[in-house]
Design an enzyme around this catalytic site. Sequence first.
Site, PDB file in Angstrom:
ATOM      1  N   ASP A 148       0.632  -1.430   0.310  1.00  0.00           N
ATOM      2  CA  ASP A 148       0.019  -0.281   0.153  1.00  0.00           C
ATOM      3  C   ASP A 148       1.171   0.678  -0.206  1.00  0.00           C
ATOM      4  O   ASP A 148       1.803   0.704   0.326  1.00  0.00           O
ATOM      5  CB  ASP A 148      -0.758  -0.174   2.134  1.00  0.00           C
TER       6      ASP A 148
ATOM      7  N   ASP B 220       0.703   3.284   2.453  1.00  0.00           N
ATOM      8  CA  ASP B 220       0.489   4.315   2.989  1.00  0.00           C
ATOM      9  C   ASP B 220      -0.724   5.455   3.229  1.00  0.00           C
ATOM     10  O   ASP B 220      -1.819   4.998   2.669  1.00  0.00           O
ATOM     11  CB  ASP B 220       1.946   4.596   4.127  1.00  0.00           C
TER      12      ASP B 220
END
Length: 289
Positions: free
Chosen positions: A209, A211
């Site tokens: 991901d 973040d």
Amino acid sequence: MSEWTLGIIGGSGLYQLDALEDAQWISVDTPWGAPSDDLLIGHIADVKCVFLPRHGRGHRLGPSQLNFRANIDAMKRAGVTDLVSISAVGSLAEDIAPGHFTVVDQFIDRTFAREKSFFGDGLVAHVSMADPVCPRLSSYAADAARKAGATVHYSGTYLAMEGPQFSTRAESHMYRHWGADIIGMTAMPEAKLAREAELPYALIGMVTDYDCWRENEAPVEVEAIIAQLGANAAAGRALVEHLARSLPEKREASPIDTVLDYALITDPSVQDPALKAKLDAVGGRVFGA
Ligand SMILES: CSC[C@H]1O[C@H](OP(=O)(O)O)[C@H](O)[C@@H]1O
Ligand SMILES: Nc1ncnc2[nH]cnc12
């Protein structure tokens, strides 16, 4: 027979390693308590491999519940010579996208609720963490990641946060300013304890991901991480297999094998015998276990 015994710590999404032949789950007790799970011990080609799922099978343990000392001690006790660690991480850099792998070469440790040393009261040691990973093992792991088909970043700074909550946007921006490239919750104190145990260590961050620092994107949620983890785990397993198969039969000594020769500061006359006994696996080479 290979001179290497490869330890593998599997992070989120990596709870089993089918590539291990003649594999058995073995319970290992340590003076520091129980590791996250039994160890899966087997081999790939002629390399003995010891696998530990960091959060336990089924992901029972959160980052602050991990007994890092027991995990590293168990690896040492099982005869591991070199330790490769695989972690799910968030990206703090535009060019490090979900699905990419980063071969970590530096850390910023922001964890605070964990036991960080095997040493302390009655026997003090200070190991260097200036160069926190083993360049040789990292290089083999990077080649293996490439062979596994991953897009590989050959260096990167890992920010270790306490968790279990993800970062605030302000923290995420600050970590980017600090120069961190990826973020996770588990590689510290794992890397520090591996060094104290004289284990050459390499860390591969599998990106799940971005973040929460990107302005126009939803912040990280576990659901999105789990979706990405499935794809990453397949490449992570392939990486381990390529890594074991690429190791040369002979293992040249590493300077990390002997770091305790230069780290102990407590006068032998006042060293605590009880702590020395607990260090039978971690420091057996210097204390004559
Ligand atoms: C499931 S997302 C957060 C969780 O995943 C990472 O674990 P690991 O490093 O063991 O793969 C991260 O550090 C958090 O513990
Ligand atoms: N964004 C993130 N922050 C901390 N740990 C993570 N593990 C995977 N993604 C993460």
